[in-house]
Design an enzyme around this catalytic site. Structure first.
Site, PDB file in Angstrom:
ATOM      1  N   SER A 172       0.855  -1.188   0.000  1.00 21.07           N
ATOM      2  CA  SER A 172       0.000   0.000   0.000  1.00 21.07           C
ATOM      3  C   SER A 172       0.890   1.236   0.000  1.00 21.07           C
ATOM      4  O   SER A 172       1.699   1.395  -0.907  1.00 21.07           O
ATOM      5  CB  SER A 172      -0.953  -0.026   1.208  1.00 21.07           C
ATOM      6  OG  SER A 172      -1.892   1.033   1.139  1.00 21.07           O
ATOM      7  N   THR A 173       0.787   2.083   1.016  1.00 20.15           N
ATOM      8  CA  THR A 173       1.565   3.318   1.049  1.00 20.15           C
ATOM      9  C   THR A 173       3.060   3.026   0.933  1.00 20.15           C
ATOM     10  O   THR A 173       3.615   2.275   1.717  1.00 20.15           O
ATOM     11  CB  THR A 173       1.303   4.081   2.362  1.00 20.15           C
ATOM     12  OG1 THR A 173      -0.098   4.201   2.555  1.00 20.15           O
ATOM     13  CG2 THR A 173       1.939   5.455   2.326  1.00 20.15           C
ATOM     14  N   HIS A 198      -2.690  -1.079  -3.399  1.00 20.78           N
ATOM     15  CA  HIS A 198      -3.815  -0.148  -3.269  1.00 20.78           C
ATOM     16  C   HIS A 198      -3.584   1.082  -4.135  1.00 20.78           C
ATOM     17  O   HIS A 198      -2.651   1.841  -3.913  1.00 20.78           O
ATOM     18  CB  HIS A 198      -3.979   0.303  -1.820  1.00 20.78           C
ATOM     19  CG  HIS A 198      -4.266  -0.816  -0.863  1.00 20.78           C
ATOM     20  ND1 HIS A 198      -3.932  -0.760   0.468  1.00 20.78           N
ATOM     21  CD2 HIS A 198      -4.861  -2.024  -1.046  1.00 20.78           C
ATOM     22  CE1 HIS A 198      -4.314  -1.881   1.069  1.00 20.78           C
ATOM     23  NE2 HIS A 198      -4.863  -2.660   0.165  1.00 20.78           N
ATOM     24  N   MET A 292       0.023   1.323   5.201  1.00 24.30           N
ATOM     25  CA  MET A 292      -0.729   1.618   6.410  1.00 24.30           C
ATOM     26  C   MET A 292      -1.796   0.554   6.642  1.00 24.30           C
ATOM     27  O   MET A 292      -2.272  -0.074   5.703  1.00 24.30           O
ATOM     28  CB  MET A 292      -1.401   2.993   6.293  1.00 24.30           C
ATOM     29  CG  MET A 292      -0.451   4.164   6.403  1.00 24.30           C
ATOM     30  SD  MET A 292      -1.314   5.751   6.476  1.00 24.30           S
ATOM     31  CE  MET A 292      -1.867   5.903   4.777  1.00 24.30           C
ATOM     32  N   ASP A 295      -4.382  -4.594   6.133  1.00 26.18           N
ATOM     33  CA  ASP A 295      -4.815  -5.420   5.006  1.00 26.18           C
ATOM     34  C   ASP A 295      -3.691  -6.376   4.602  1.00 26.18           C
ATOM     35  O   ASP A 295      -2.547  -5.968   4.409  1.00 26.18           O
ATOM     36  CB  ASP A 295      -5.201  -4.538   3.819  1.00 26.18           C
ATOM     37  CG  ASP A 295      -5.818  -5.326   2.676  1.00 26.18           C
ATOM     38  OD1 ASP A 295      -6.411  -6.389   2.959  1.00 26.18           O
ATOM     39  OD2 ASP A 295      -5.724  -4.874   1.521  1.00 26.18           O
TER      40      ASP A 295
END
Length: 353
Positions: A172-173, A198, A292, A295
């Site tokens: 993600s991030t 993401h 973050m 997930d």
């Protein structure tokens, strides 16, 4: 840094600056300390106000956002959240910004500014607060390493067996730049690899293309029904569906499944990992990278519990040590390694009996 995230907003639209300031200021953990209409005003504000995070538009007069971002990362590395339109051009520019060291991206609506931003207010505030916890400048250090399509890959072991494993990666991030430090270092005949990162729907095709240009394997956006074969890397499309791996007779295929948010996301890493645990079992290699939230943590544990190997990016090399941390805490991570060792560890597990 205190409990309140201090933010400077940089955007040439006075309306957007006002709306963005109103939304961010409603969060008690965020303080907007300044707004700037261009990079030159923002530069002085950053010097005077020392904010924790800046939000930055891409298309601005005098100096565009990408040029300003490059100067920020070179002269005063700090967390930056890009805010731009979801056009194809905007997607390419935002991906470049993430590769240059920006922590995150939030879509800027082209119409109905107030209504659309209000609907995404919680997500926007979460990104800004999350950016404040990120390691400023880490993305720049990654981007400074020139990634070239390898003529040969020294990571391949003599007993490497293409096709005997299935690799699943979630991020993600910070994942855009992180994946650029993993996928290009897999060999041309790498095990089939599925990725959930993401990002918005308009980004994933462009992202897959950018990865493909610097990788020995073939990288593409996953399509429903794609056969999963060695030498191919499949990126989950952003939007309304989750990417799963399903069995179709003797072969594995990509399946795009509509459904609600899972672990707060669609596509979800947990959904991908859970499907891989079901169909691949001990042949799976699960990898969870920077991001973050949580997930992917539960799904990674399912892969490990099923006999597969699992890798977590370590805290020191993460932009945000969130998803890998939770996965490690619940016992889903077999081994933690720095980002520059992830590809090597994947291939090591490919060769394991």
């Amino acid at each position: 840094m205190g409990s309140v995230t201090r933010v400077v907003i940089v955007d040439d639209s006075s309306l957007f600056r006002k709306v963005l300031e109103q939304i961010l200021s409603r969060d008690p953990e965020i303080e907007v300390v300044g707004t700037a209409e261009d990079a030159f005003v923002a530069r002085e504000m950053i010097k005077d106000l020392n904010p924790d995070v800046i939000t930055l538009d891409i298309e601005m007069p005098n100096m565009d956002g990408l040029s300003f971002l490059e100067k920020i990362m070179r002269l005063r590395p700090m967390p930056v959240v890009m805010v731009s339109t979801l056009t194809q051009h905007g997607a390419e520019a935002a991906l470049k910004a993430l590769e240059m060291g920006a922590v995150d991206y939030h879509p800027k609506p082209t119409a109905g500014v107030l209504d659309q931003l209000e609907a995404d207010a919680e997500a926007l505030c979460a990104k800004v607060k999350g950016a404040a916890k990120a390691k400023a400048g880490y993305g720049l250090r990654l981007a400074s390493a020139v990634v070239k399509k390898p003529a040969s890959n020294k990571l391949v072991r003599p007993n490497y067996r293409p096709g005997s494993k299935l690799i699943a990666i979630g991020s993600s991030t910070g994942g855009v730049e992180a994946l650029h430090q993993v996928i290009p270092y897999l060999p041309e005949n790498c095990p089939p690899t599925v990725i959930t990162q993401h990002m918005p729907a308009s980004f994933t095709q462009a992202f897959a293309n950018r990865l493909n240009n610097v990788s020995a394997a073939t990288v593409s956006e996953a399509q429903d029904g794609d056969p999963i074969v060695p030498g191919r890397v499949y990126v989950a499309p952003g939007g309304d569906a989750h990417l799963e791996v399903r069995r179709d007779g003797a072969r594995l295929v990509c399946k795009l499944v509509e459904g609600p948010l899972t672990s707060g996301h669609r596509p979800s890493v947990d959904v991908l990992f859970t499907s891989v645990a079901k169909v691949a079992s001990a042949s799976a290699i699960g990898v969870i990278l920077t991001g973050m939230g949580r997930d992917g943590a539960s799904g990674l544990k399912l892969i490990r519990d099923g006999g597969g190997h699992t890798i977590g990016q370590n805290e020191e090399s993460c932009v945000v040590y969130g998803m890998p941390r939770v996965a490690h805490e619940i016992g889903g991570v077999e081994v933690q390694v720095s980002l520059d060792k992830v590809a090597e560890k994947i291939l090591e597990f490919c060769n394991a009996a």
